[in-house]
Enzyme design. Sequence first.
Site, mmCIF file in Angstrom:
data_model
loop_
_atom_site.group_PDB
_atom_site.id
_atom_site.type_symbol
_atom_site.label_atom_id
_atom_site.label_comp_id
_atom_site.label_asym_id
_atom_site.label_seq_id
_atom_site.Cartn_x
_atom_site.Cartn_y
_atom_site.Cartn_z
ATOM 1 N N GLU A 1 -6.550 62.308 39.817
ATOM 2 C CA GLU A 1 -5.739 61.498 40.737
ATOM 3 C C GLU A 1 -6.457 61.422 42.070
ATOM 4 O OE1 GLU A 1 -1.640 62.714 41.447
ATOM 5 O OE2 GLU A 1 -1.355 63.098 39.308
ATOM 6 N N GLU B 1 -0.596 69.754 38.163
ATOM 7 C CA GLU B 1 -0.419 70.374 39.480
ATOM 8 C C GLU B 1 0.512 71.580 39.483
ATOM 9 O OE1 GLU B 1 0.526 67.343 42.367
ATOM 10 O OE2 GLU B 1 -1.470 66.463 42.216
HETATM 11 C C1 FCB Z 1 0.582 64.117 43.225
HETATM 12 C C2 FCB Z 1 1.426 63.908 41.995
HETATM 13 C C3 FCB Z 1 1.706 62.483 41.667
HETATM 14 C C4 FCB Z 1 1.933 61.638 42.909
HETATM 15 C C5 FCB Z 1 0.832 61.874 43.909
HETATM 16 C C6 FCB Z 1 0.944 61.043 45.159
HETATM 17 O O1 FCB Z 1 0.883 65.346 43.782
HETATM 18 O O2 FCB Z 1 0.794 64.490 40.878
HETATM 19 O O3 FCB Z 1 2.795 62.444 40.787
HETATM 20 O O4 FCB Z 1 3.174 61.874 43.412
HETATM 21 O O5 FCB Z 1 0.770 63.223 44.254
#
Ligand code: FCB
Length: 444
Positions: free
Chosen positions: A353, A168
């Site tokens: 994610e 990210e």
């Molecule tokens: C993302 C992050 C991860 C976690 C999620 C909820 O931005 O990569 O570490 O905090 O959000």
Amino acid sequence: MAFSFTRQDFPEGFMFGAATAAYQIEGSKFGKCGSSHWDTWAATPGNVVGADDGSVACDHYHRYAEDLDIIKSGGFDAYRFSTSWARVMPDGKTINQDGLDYYDRLVDAITERGIKPNLTLYHWELPSAMADIGGWMNRETPLRFGDMTRAVIERIGDRVERVATINEPWCVAWLSHFLGGQAPGLRDIRAAMRAMHHIQLAHGTAMQVLRDHGQDNLGIVLNLGHGEPASQNADDIAATKTFDAIHTRWFMDSLFKGHYPKDMIDAVGQHMPDGYENDMDLISQPLDWLGINYYTRGIVKAAPEQPWPHMDGVEGPLPKTQMGWEIYPEGLEMLLKRIHAEYTFDLPLMVTENGMANDDTIENGRCDDPVRVKYFDDHLQAVLRCIADGVPMQGYFGWSLLDNYEWAFGYEKRFGLVHVDYETQVRTPKASFEAFRQAISTNR
Ligand code: FCB
């Protein structure tokens, strides 16, 4: 509660995984790990809910074997974890053998269980020594990150299935240097633009080190934004275009087209480091896959009275998670289809994610999280629609394996498939974990 799909509905070889990140679970006080900007930022009043930090977190440093057993029992194919720069190089440059030994043990323990290690090199633990020289505002930091990459890959590269350079970059750069929401908590356009370039340069530098090392299956993990205008008026539509430049085109254009978006350079290019153009070839090296993290959409309205980017976020009407984020699986589908059609074409995509926070509690030894079961189900159905339309989806990682340190929100927000009692460190798989197990553990 069960999912509406099983593994058989996905293409052969589609990977189901669970994800974590080092600082959020390991315990930064163990194993001679160095101080990172998260330790110091959390130690400063007002930055983190409850002034919580990651010094103990889920004590995964000592309990990784138990946690990996849980992943295996769920039938997951892969585990996405990260290496902490501060653990590997406590002063940003000198190797901590205990740190590398730990990752060595961890990777062995993952592969011994038949799980594929998916490594992310940087998930935000900038060593304090690097923060001292200006962190991501300083061009030296990406170069040093190349050294960290080399140290890690020489030790565990032979056993990892795939590698992501950075998690990210938008959070590393924009959220942390413009919005002030994460360490180092700056709110300054010049700082932000320098970080926006240097994090991309860190990716390119790491890619080169990895390729030189003969490592394959390389990618990066982006949290692209799916933005929608608050209304159909021209100003809100223009503001949404700026949102898109900051969240999505900055990263996608530089990685896949070798330049930054013109509308952003026109607006704030004066804050960019000199000679940034010379780095674009390094930044746009070919990738083997792209990871996308998705949680919610952004609703954007114009704020013409404010300086650039002249925009604000608006609260949406949909049901929300414990984070206050709208639940909007359609956004994932639109985002993946757009990225595939505009940028990545045949390149494999992965959801690296996806998940939601919920105020989960244990009752009679069980942790029921029906809203999360539905969240996962709906988002995986969105992935299935993408696959049906020809998007080459290669895998999906739920965030997160464990309840953990949710950065500025401390331990209050629970994202885990597995509940963690932070007093006792007892792990309790939630109903959502069981739903995954039922859907994916057969015919692995
Ligand atoms: C993302 C992050 C991860 C976690 C999620 C909820 O931005 O990569 O570490 O905090 O959000």
